[in-house]
Design a protein around this motif. Structure first.
Motif, mmCIF file in Angstrom:
data_model
loop_
_atom_site.group_PDB
_atom_site.id
_atom_site.type_symbol
_atom_site.label_atom_id
_atom_site.label_comp_id
_atom_site.label_asym_id
_atom_site.label_seq_id
_atom_site.Cartn_x
_atom_site.Cartn_y
_atom_site.Cartn_z
ATOM 1 N N SER A 92 13.031 35.706 24.257
ATOM 2 C CA SER A 92 14.202 36.290 23.592
ATOM 3 C C SER A 92 15.494 35.930 24.326
ATOM 4 N N ILE A 93 15.417 35.780 25.650
ATOM 5 C CA ILE A 93 16.584 35.332 26.421
ATOM 6 C C ILE A 93 16.956 33.907 26.019
ATOM 7 N N LEU A 94 15.936 33.065 25.830
ATOM 8 C CA LEU A 94 16.198 31.698 25.360
ATOM 9 C C LEU A 94 16.826 31.721 23.969
ATOM 10 N N ASP A 95 16.349 32.624 23.112
ATOM 11 C CA ASP A 95 16.908 32.726 21.761
ATOM 12 C C ASP A 95 18.402 33.027 21.816
ATOM 13 N N PHE A 96 18.785 33.949 22.685
ATOM 14 C CA PHE A 96 20.203 34.315 22.789
ATOM 15 C C PHE A 96 21.026 33.129 23.299
ATOM 16 N N LEU A 97 20.550 32.472 24.361
ATOM 17 C CA LEU A 97 21.293 31.334 24.911
ATOM 18 C C LEU A 97 21.393 30.199 23.899
ATOM 19 N N GLN A 98 20.376 30.057 23.063
ATOM 20 C CA GLN A 98 20.426 29.031 22.017
ATOM 21 C C GLN A 98 21.425 29.422 20.929
ATOM 22 N N GLU A 99 21.465 30.683 20.565
ATOM 23 C CA GLU A 99 22.438 31.156 19.575
ATOM 24 C C GLU A 99 23.871 30.968 20.058
ATOM 25 N N GLN A 100 24.068 31.088 21.375
ATOM 26 C CA GLN A 100 25.405 30.919 21.957
ATOM 27 C C GLN A 100 25.712 29.455 22.284
ATOM 28 N N HIS A 101 24.800 28.556 21.919
ATOM 29 C CA HIS A 101 24.983 27.103 22.086
ATOM 30 C C HIS A 101 25.066 26.669 23.549
ATOM 31 N N TYR A 102 24.314 27.356 24.411
ATOM 32 C CA TYR A 102 24.195 26.918 25.797
ATOM 33 C C TYR A 102 22.972 26.021 25.993
ATOM 34 N N ILE A 103 21.934 26.269 25.209
ATOM 35 C CA ILE A 103 20.704 25.485 25.321
ATOM 36 C C ILE A 103 20.106 25.259 23.941
ATOM 37 N N THR A 104 19.135 24.376 23.878
ATOM 38 C CA THR A 104 18.197 24.282 22.762
ATOM 39 C C THR A 104 16.806 24.289 23.374
ATOM 40 N N TYR A 105 15.835 24.794 22.626
ATOM 41 C CA TYR A 105 14.486 24.798 23.170
ATOM 42 C C TYR A 105 13.469 24.711 22.048
ATOM 43 N N SER A 106 12.262 24.333 22.389
ATOM 44 C CA SER A 106 11.160 24.267 21.439
ATOM 45 C C SER A 106 9.879 24.679 22.145
ATOM 46 N N LYS A 107 8.934 25.184 21.360
ATOM 47 C CA LYS A 107 7.644 25.599 21.895
ATOM 48 C C LYS A 107 6.629 24.484 21.693
ATOM 49 N N LEU A 108 5.844 24.231 22.713
ATOM 50 C CA LEU A 108 4.813 23.197 22.661
ATOM 51 C C LEU A 108 3.474 23.824 23.036
ATOM 52 N N GLY A 109 2.410 23.110 22.718
ATOM 53 C CA GLY A 109 1.084 23.581 23.122
ATOM 54 C C GLY A 109 0.768 24.959 22.603
ATOM 55 N N ARG A 110 1.053 25.197 21.294
ATOM 56 C CA ARG A 110 0.788 26.493 20.661
ATOM 57 C C ARG A 110 1.528 27.643 21.353
ATOM 58 N N GLY A 111 2.709 27.345 21.827
ATOM 59 C CA GLY A 111 3.543 28.372 22.429
ATOM 60 C C GLY A 111 3.321 28.605 23.895
ATOM 61 N N ASN A 112 2.388 27.842 24.485
ATOM 62 C CA ASN A 112 2.128 28.013 25.919
ATOM 63 C C ASN A 112 3.153 27.295 26.782
ATOM 64 N N LEU A 113 3.853 26.318 26.205
ATOM 65 C CA LEU A 113 4.839 25.532 26.943
ATOM 66 C C LEU A 113 6.207 25.673 26.288
ATOM 67 N N ILE A 114 7.228 25.608 27.116
ATOM 68 C CA ILE A 114 8.612 25.663 26.640
ATOM 69 C C ILE A 114 9.330 24.413 27.132
ATOM 70 N N LYS A 115 9.960 23.694 26.222
ATOM 71 C CA LYS A 115 10.815 22.563 26.595
ATOM 72 C C LYS A 115 12.248 22.924 26.242
ATOM 73 N N PHE A 116 13.120 22.995 27.261
ATOM 74 C CA PHE A 116 14.507 23.374 27.001
ATOM 75 C C PHE A 116 15.458 22.259 27.416
ATOM 76 N N THR A 117 16.612 22.246 26.778
ATOM 77 C CA THR A 117 17.656 21.263 27.046
ATOM 78 C C THR A 117 18.971 21.985 27.276
ATOM 79 N N ILE A 118 19.656 21.659 28.359
ATOM 80 C CA ILE A 118 20.976 22.231 28.644
ATOM 81 C C ILE A 118 22.017 21.447 27.842
#
Length: 393
Positions: A92-118
């Motif tokens: 949920s913290i990632l969701d907020f930062l993505q909404e504020q355009h600080y990061i983008t992220y995606s879930k990999l491996g059925r949600g076990n992995l997170i790939k984020f981009t600044i």
């Protein structure tokens, strides 16, 4: 003829250099609370793990390509970094930062992995071609000061957010800030040069009460993170940071002497009096010297224009080593303006470094003082001490 180059801090530097090891130390200190809603700590943590070079990361038997400004981690690791009890709270913290355009992220491996981009990572941090301190637990990254103000304005600051806010706004040995010659003093850039600040002002800045400000600062002082100097009346207090210089600047990867407790770099600059090949990494046409009644060109008796060019090239090399990518760009322009004449022993100049294709620019103050020195043959010649102002990183 030789020169000694010193690069000093100035308060309008747009980015602060943050060492990963310092942030890891804070993350391990469980006594500093992270419950808040400003997101400064969370975003800076993600930045500290971001990749500097394109590389491959192997997780769960699969190799992933990770570009600069990106990273892949397990969801459990993310929750551990953020100190959340449940994984969905970290997401949920990632969701907020993505909404504020600080990061983008995606879930990999059925949600076990997170790939984020600044977002905008390469604007402040650039992947370098030489050996750069970019491992996950060492080295440094640059963090924009403007982003700090944006994030702490979002909501109530946690104790961890407050520590980082104080750290980023530390100033040392800068003539523009009173008391900074004594030690690293916290200064919030209000253009007064006075680091005095009241608990009421800090409470408004951090979204907490005056009593909470007093409690947190007292706690941090007892933990030896800072030292408070209070004044009677309504003047306020001055905050000095403990262990700031050794934490932020005593590393072997950069051109800083570990014996020195300052942000001043002292590097010899050798000129080509012996007809050695000149440094051509920066062309003469990239260096502009303001031509007015007090310009450098009007004061050739102080220091020759060719030697100024050599000093500018040395500055560019030092700053490039510190991660200022503009100094590696062939389009970068170096503009010098005289701040004094040569009637006295010292001459001051302003140096502005910037690229015509970018809004990013850096400003330094240079002071040149002739120093008589005797060579091996007994003849005396002059060298100059050069001081340039720089803010944190």
């Amino acid at each position: 003829m030789d020169y000694q180059l010193e690069i000093k801090q100035i308060v309008d530097y747009p980015r602060c250099r943050i060492y990963r090891e310092f942030l890891r130390t804070l993350m391990k200190d469980r006594d500093i609370r992270t419950n808040g809603s400003s997101y400064l700590f969370y975003y800076m943590t993600l930045c500290s793990y971001a990749n500097f070079r394109t590389s491959y990361v192997r997780l769960e038997g699969i190799s992933y390509l990770v570009a600069p400004g990106e990273w892949i981690c397990k969801t459990s690791e993310l929750s551990e970094w953020f100190r959340t009890r449940f994984h969905h709270q970290a997401v949920s913290i990632l969701d907020f930062l993505q909404e504020q355009h600080y990061i983008t992220y995606s879930k990999l491996g059925r949600g076990n992995l997170i790939k984020f981009t600044i977002i905008g990572w390469q604007k402040s941090n650039t992947a370098l071609d030489y050996n750069y301190p970019c491992l996950k637990d060492v080295g440094f990254f640059f963090f924009p000061v403007a982003t700090v103000h944006e994030l702490i304005s979002i909501g109530k600051c946690s104790e961890m957010d407050i520590v980082l806010d104080l750290w980023i706004h530390a100033i040392y040995n800068d003539e523009q800030v009173q008391g900074s010659e004594i030690g690293p003093v916290v200064y919030f850039r209000n253009c007064t040069g006075n680091p005095l600040i009241s608990y009421t002002e800090l409470g408004l800045r951090w979204g907490i009460s005056k009593a909470t400000v007093s409690r947190i600062l007292t706690k941090l002082q007892n933990k030896e993170y800072l030292s408070l100097v209070s004044f009677t009346g309504k003047h306020g207090s001055v905050i000095y940071l403990c262990n700031y210089l050794s934490t932020m600047f005593s590393i072997s990867d950069v051109m800083i002497d570990k014996e020195e407790v300052s942000m001043t770099f002292q590097v010899p600059v050798h000129t080509n009096d012996n007809n050695t090949a000149p440094d051509t990494s920066i062309k003469d046409e990239q260096i502009f010297i303001e031509n007015n009644s007090e310009s450098v060109s009007e004061n050739r008796d102080c220091v020759s224009e060719s030697h100024i060019h050599m000093a500018v090239r040395k500055i560019a090399k030092v700053l490039a080593t510190q991660g200022v990518s503009c100094c590696e760009c062939p389009k970068t322009q170096y503009k010098l303006y005289s701040l004094s004449d040569c009637k006295g022993m010292k001459s001051k100049y302003s140096l502005e470094i910037g690229c015509p294709d970018s809004d990013t620019s850096y400003r330094f103050e240079l002071t040149l003082s002739p120093i008589a020195r005797t060579n091996h043959s007994g003849n005396t010649h002059s060298e100059y001490t050069k001081k340039a102002g720089k803010e944190n990183e």
